[in-house]
Design a protein around this motif. Structure first.
Motif, PDB file in Angstrom:
ATOM      1  N   SER A 184       0.831  -1.217   0.000  1.00  0.00           N
ATOM      2  CA  SER A 184       0.000   0.000   0.000  1.00  0.00           C
ATOM      3  C   SER A 184       0.850   1.245   0.000  1.00  0.00           C
ATOM      4  O   SER A 184       0.440   2.308  -0.519  1.00  0.00           O
ATOM      5  CB  SER A 184      -0.906  -0.003   1.229  1.00  0.00           C
ATOM      6  OG  SER A 184      -1.735  -1.131   1.240  1.00  0.00           O
ATOM      7  N   TRP A 185       2.024   1.182   0.547  1.00  0.00           N
ATOM      8  CA  TRP A 185       2.928   2.328   0.551  1.00  0.00           C
ATOM      9  C   TRP A 185       3.364   2.697  -0.864  1.00  0.00           C
ATOM     10  O   TRP A 185       3.743   3.847  -1.131  1.00  0.00           O
ATOM     11  CB  TRP A 185       4.161   2.016   1.400  1.00  0.00           C
ATOM     12  CG  TRP A 185       4.824   0.708   0.996  1.00  0.00           C
ATOM     13  CD1 TRP A 185       4.579  -0.504   1.507  1.00  0.00           C
ATOM     14  CD2 TRP A 185       5.785   0.533  -0.037  1.00  0.00           C
ATOM     15  NE1 TRP A 185       5.324  -1.467   0.873  1.00  0.00           N
ATOM     16  CE2 TRP A 185       6.092  -0.825  -0.089  1.00  0.00           C
ATOM     17  CE3 TRP A 185       6.431   1.396  -0.942  1.00  0.00           C
ATOM     18  CZ2 TRP A 185       7.001  -1.362  -0.986  1.00  0.00           C
ATOM     19  CZ3 TRP A 185       7.356   0.867  -1.834  1.00  0.00           C
ATOM     20  CH2 TRP A 185       7.626  -0.520  -1.844  1.00  0.00           C
ATOM     21  N   CYS A 229      -4.805   1.238  -3.712  1.00  0.00           N
ATOM     22  CA  CYS A 229      -5.231   0.487  -2.528  1.00  0.00           C
ATOM     23  C   CYS A 229      -6.223   1.261  -1.668  1.00  0.00           C
ATOM     24  O   CYS A 229      -6.655   0.751  -0.620  1.00  0.00           O
ATOM     25  CB  CYS A 229      -4.015   0.101  -1.691  1.00  0.00           C
ATOM     26  SG  CYS A 229      -2.898  -1.045  -2.528  1.00  0.00           S
ATOM     27  N   GLY A 230      -6.586   2.482  -2.044  1.00  0.00           N
ATOM     28  CA  GLY A 230      -7.583   3.241  -1.296  1.00  0.00           C
ATOM     29  C   GLY A 230      -7.069   3.772   0.014  1.00  0.00           C
ATOM     30  O   GLY A 230      -7.797   3.775   1.011  1.00  0.00           O
ATOM     31  N   ARG A 245      -6.910   3.349   6.635  1.00  0.00           N
ATOM     32  CA  ARG A 245      -7.365   2.234   5.787  1.00  0.00           C
ATOM     33  C   ARG A 245      -6.478   1.013   5.932  1.00  0.00           C
ATOM     34  O   ARG A 245      -6.955  -0.105   5.846  1.00  0.00           O
ATOM     35  CB  ARG A 245      -7.411   2.694   4.329  1.00  0.00           C
ATOM     36  CG  ARG A 245      -7.890   1.645   3.365  1.00  0.00           C
ATOM     37  CD  ARG A 245      -9.325   1.243   3.675  1.00  0.00           C
ATOM     38  NE  ARG A 245      -9.779   0.168   2.798  1.00  0.00           N
ATOM     39  CZ  ARG A 245     -10.412   0.388   1.655  1.00  0.00           C
ATOM     40  NH1 ARG A 245     -10.660   1.645   1.273  1.00  0.00           N
ATOM     41  NH2 ARG A 245     -10.822  -0.602   0.929  1.00  0.00           N
ATOM     42  N   GLY A 246      -5.192   1.192   6.171  1.00  0.00           N
ATOM     43  CA  GLY A 246      -4.284   0.045   6.270  1.00  0.00           C
ATOM     44  C   GLY A 246      -3.079   0.374   7.103  1.00  0.00           C
ATOM     45  O   GLY A 246      -2.668   1.539   7.213  1.00  0.00           O
ATOM     46  N   ALA A 247      -2.485  -0.712   7.686  1.00  0.00           N
ATOM     47  CA  ALA A 247      -1.331  -0.505   8.563  1.00  0.00           C
ATOM     48  C   ALA A 247      -0.113  -0.050   7.788  1.00  0.00           C
ATOM     49  O   ALA A 247       0.800   0.552   8.373  1.00  0.00           O
ATOM     50  CB  ALA A 247      -1.026  -1.797   9.327  1.00  0.00           C
ATOM     51  N   PHE A 248      -0.072  -0.325   6.482  1.00  0.00           N
ATOM     52  CA  PHE A 248       1.116   0.024   5.702  1.00  0.00           C
ATOM     53  C   PHE A 248       0.817   1.134   4.685  1.00  0.00           C
ATOM     54  O   PHE A 248       1.582   1.335   3.752  1.00  0.00           O
ATOM     55  CB  PHE A 248       1.644  -1.230   4.985  1.00  0.00           C
ATOM     56  CG  PHE A 248       2.012  -2.334   5.928  1.00  0.00           C
ATOM     57  CD1 PHE A 248       3.217  -2.309   6.595  1.00  0.00           C
ATOM     58  CD2 PHE A 248       1.133  -3.386   6.173  1.00  0.00           C
ATOM     59  CE1 PHE A 248       3.550  -3.317   7.474  1.00  0.00           C
ATOM     60  CE2 PHE A 248       1.465  -4.393   7.044  1.00  0.00           C
ATOM     61  CZ  PHE A 248       2.670  -4.368   7.709  1.00  0.00           C
TER      62      PHE A 248
END
Length: 725
Positions: free
Chosen positions: A699-700, A706-707, A713-716
């Protein structure tokens, strides 16, 4: 001349006397014939040799003296007298001289041909037929001693001992036959092919956790201590039994078959000799005249059977029948025992044991029979069997025995020894044949089968990481609690290597137990055993961990250890070098988080990297985007993992091609692969109890795809809130 003539006459007279003595001795030998007592024969022969040598010496001396006298006489008259005397002597004018000399020559040549052999002996050819007298000499055993049982000279006590010896011999041999038949000829459970096949199906292809090989590979490829006792007993026996005697020339001719065949051939010869002795004994008794049992004493040391009673014949008949029966039973059961013996060290030992049982009657005779009975039996002369015709030096019976012995032994070997070797080979193939290097699992509820290849068993490699074996060997061979450097550390320096082991007090066994149950996924977060720091550790700070890292990789600091950060075999590298390996930042490109401490994601460094990460998707066309290396690392990690899961070479090549292409692409190429990039933890490869891997998303690298625009939204995901639009 007259004295010389008289001397010659005296020598002729002495020669005549010697010849008469020779004639007398020859006449005596003709009367005694083959029944002459053994200890007398050497004396008579010796005397004959001495007399013959004496006559030859006298004759030679007389001839030499005559020649000397004739040649040495200077007087013609004396020469004439000598010549005339010699002529008269030659013509027989000296009474008896010429006649005795000629007789002497004839007798001497006859004596030499009879007693000392002759050069003109008869040569046997293919057409030569000779009638040979055959005889049987009584053996020193209770079987033959039964012939004289009941005689007045033996006495009731001696007869009782003989009867006891016969019964004891028969009983012991019959008992041995029964024991061998019931105990030693049964089916050996180790060679049950069905059992071996069932064991291999149920247990053989399960994984041996200590070596990483299948259990059947460990058993068939390992040594004594890697096997269970019955596996070891079976394989050791089969390996030695089927070992080729001549590997290159006759690969199917095994040591076990050769030894068993030799033992059977020797055993067959002993049984044939026993049967022959029993048959000859019976035939010699039935050759004797009927009547009362009469034994004539020629002397105290020489007795002759003149006749035998009907009752004694019947006793001998049943005795011989029992002897033949026990010999046949011993031969069959003993032969089967030898044929079915697969331990090559026991084959010849069993053969010797059989010979001991076969000769037990002779042993009991030597131990139990009285000296009087022994002496009486030995004084009985040999029993006549009659004449036997011999063709070219061989009789029909000897040829029949040879043929029968070869045929019976060959059939026995073919039906037992060869079949035994086939069964041993079948047992070995059932256990260790085919492919050994795989394991399988069948789902207990649904049934489908999954197979995984394994490496062949190797004791030296076992299931250790590279470089660990040497450290373990150093610890095992050198550890001594008295050498502790401090309370919990044991050190050993071997050249330029340092071995460090952490010592757990025996009062705190739960720590040791917990360590043995740790897996690579959760080990990094165990703050009881390992360091809790999220910073790179120097060797002086984590001596225990770094001694192992150095042994495995050769690195002595984090910079040297950096190439091993993504090697899944060395999660310890990430544990001691979390910063160098990228565990403390969000955009390092790590896929599988094994070895990284999860607590480090709560540290300021990790949160700062989220704050500083770009909120735009990675583009390969943006020269200012510095995420190309982490992006490549992410997909390379994916590629290595998927290649290890590929079931065939074709799938492996396709995986390599796909992930190599993605490694040089960007977020615009991942359409349809969003789950691989944004939510890899949802993939079946990582989910479930059987594979509790910790993974990171990309996601980074693709926050837009990845939104990640929605905060949290996400840890990464980068921190892309409204303030960072």
């Amino acid at each position: 001349a007259v004295p010389q003539a008289c001397g010659k006459c005296e020598m002729a007279g002495e020669s005549a006397e010697l010849l008469r003595r020779i004639d007398g001795l020859q006449e005596e030998l003709r009367l005694l014939s083959d029944r002459i007592v053994k200890f007398e024969t050497p004396g008579i022969l010796q005397e004959l040799r001495m007399l013959s040598d004496r006559v030859a010496s006298l004759e030679t001396t007389g001839i030499q003296q005559e020649q000397v006298v004739v040649s040495a006489s200077p007087d013609p008259t004396a020469e004439m007298v000598d010549a005339s005397d010699a002529q008269r002597l030659e013509a027989g004018m000296f009474q008896g001289a010429s006649e005795e000399t000629e007789q002497f020559r004839t007798r001497r040549n006859t004596a030499k041909s009879v007693f000392f052999g002759t050069r003109n002996s008869r040569k046997l050819t293919a057409r030569s037929v000779i009638a040979t007298e055959s005889e049987h000499e009584l053996q020193e055993s209770f079987w033959d001693a039964l012939l004289v049982a009941g005689l007045d000279e033996i006495g009731p006590a001696g007869t009782a001992v003989i009867a006891f010896g016969v019964l004891a011999s028969f009983g012991l041999q019959l008992l041995f036959v029964w024991i061998v038949f019931t105990s030693f000829l049964g089916h050996d459970a180790k060679y049950d092919v069905n059992h071996l096949r069932d064991w291999r199906l149920l247990y053989g292809h399960s994984l041996d956790s200590s070596s990483g090989a299948s259990r059947v590979s460990k058993i068939c490829g390992g040594a004594l201590f890697e096997r269970e006792w019955w596996h070891s007993a079976l394989l050791d026996e089969v390996d030695a039994y089927l070992l080729p005697v001549f590997p290159g020339t006759f690969p199917d001719l095994s040591v076990g078959v050769v030894l068993s065949s030799i033992a059977l051939a020797i055993w067959a010869c002993y049984i044939a000799a026993e049967l022959q002795d029993a048959g000859r004994f019976a035939w010699s008794i039935f050759q004797l005249p009927s009547g009362n049992t009469v034994i004539t004493a020629v002397s105290q040391e020489d007795r002759v059977f003149e006749s035998v009673s009907c009752l004694r014949r019947i006793m001998v008949f049943w005795t011989v029948l029992a002897r033949l029966a026990i010999a046949v039973m011993l031969g069959i059961t003993g032969g089967l025992w030898l044929a079915y013996t697969r331990d090559i060290t026991d084959i010849m030992l069993n053969a010797v044991a059989l010979l001991f049982i076969l000769e037990i009657d002779e042993l009991l005779y030597k131990v139990l029979a009285s000296k009087h009975t022994m002496k009486y039996l030995s004084s009985v002369r040999t029993l006549q069997l009659g004449q036997r015709k011999t063709w070219a030096g061989v009789d029909v019976w000897s040829m029949m025995r040879l043929l029968l012995l070869v045929v019976v032994t060959a059939i026995f070997i073919q039906c037992t020894v060869c079949q035994n070797a086939i069964q041993a080979k079948a047992a070995f193939d059932s256990l260790c044949g085919g492919n050994l290097d795989f394991v399988y699992s069948s789902h207990p509820q649904m049934g489908p089968i999954m197979v995984m290849d394994t490496k062949p068993f190797d004791l030296r490699e076992a299931n250790w990481l590279p470089g660990i074996r040497q450290m373990i060997e150093d610890v095992v061979l050198n550890y001594d609690r008295r050498d502790l450097a401090d309370v919990v550390t044991w050190r050993l320096e071997v050249g330029d290597r340092k071995v460090v082991a952490q010592v757990v007090p025996k009062q705190v066994t739960q720590i040791f137990t917990a360590y043995t149950k740790l897996d690579a996924i959760n080990a990094a977060d165990n703050d009881v055993i390992f360091s809790i720091s999220c910073e790179d550790r120097r060797p002086s700070q984590s001596e225990w961990e770094w001694s192992t890292v150095t042994a495995m990789t050769g690195a002595t600091n984090c910079r040297e250890a950096q190439p091993f950060c993504d090697n899944r075999s060395f999660p310890l590298v990430r544990m001691v070098c979390p910063e160098t390996c990228g565990c403390t930042v969000v955009d390092s490109g790590i896929l599988i988080d094994t070895g990284c401490k999860q607590r480090c994601q709560n540290e300021m460094a990790f949160k700062a990297s989220q704050e500083n990460a770009s909120c735009l998707d990675y583009s390969m066309y943006n020269p200012d985007d510095n995420r190309s290396e982490p992006w490549r690392r992410f997909w390379q990690d994916w590629g290595r993992m998927m290649e290890s899961l590929a079931t065939n070479a074709t799938d492996r090549e396709e995986m390599q091609e796909l992930f190599s292409m993605l490694a040089i692409a960007d977020c615009s190429f991942i359409e349809g692969l969003e789950d691989f990039v944004c939510h890899p933890e949802k993939d079946s490869t990582f989910s479930g109890d059987n594979a509790p891997m910790k993974v990171r998303s990309a996601s980074w690298a693709c926050p837009e795809t990845c939104g990640c625009s929605d905060q949290g939204r996400g840890a990464f995901c980068p921190k892309c809130g409204s303030s960072k639009a």
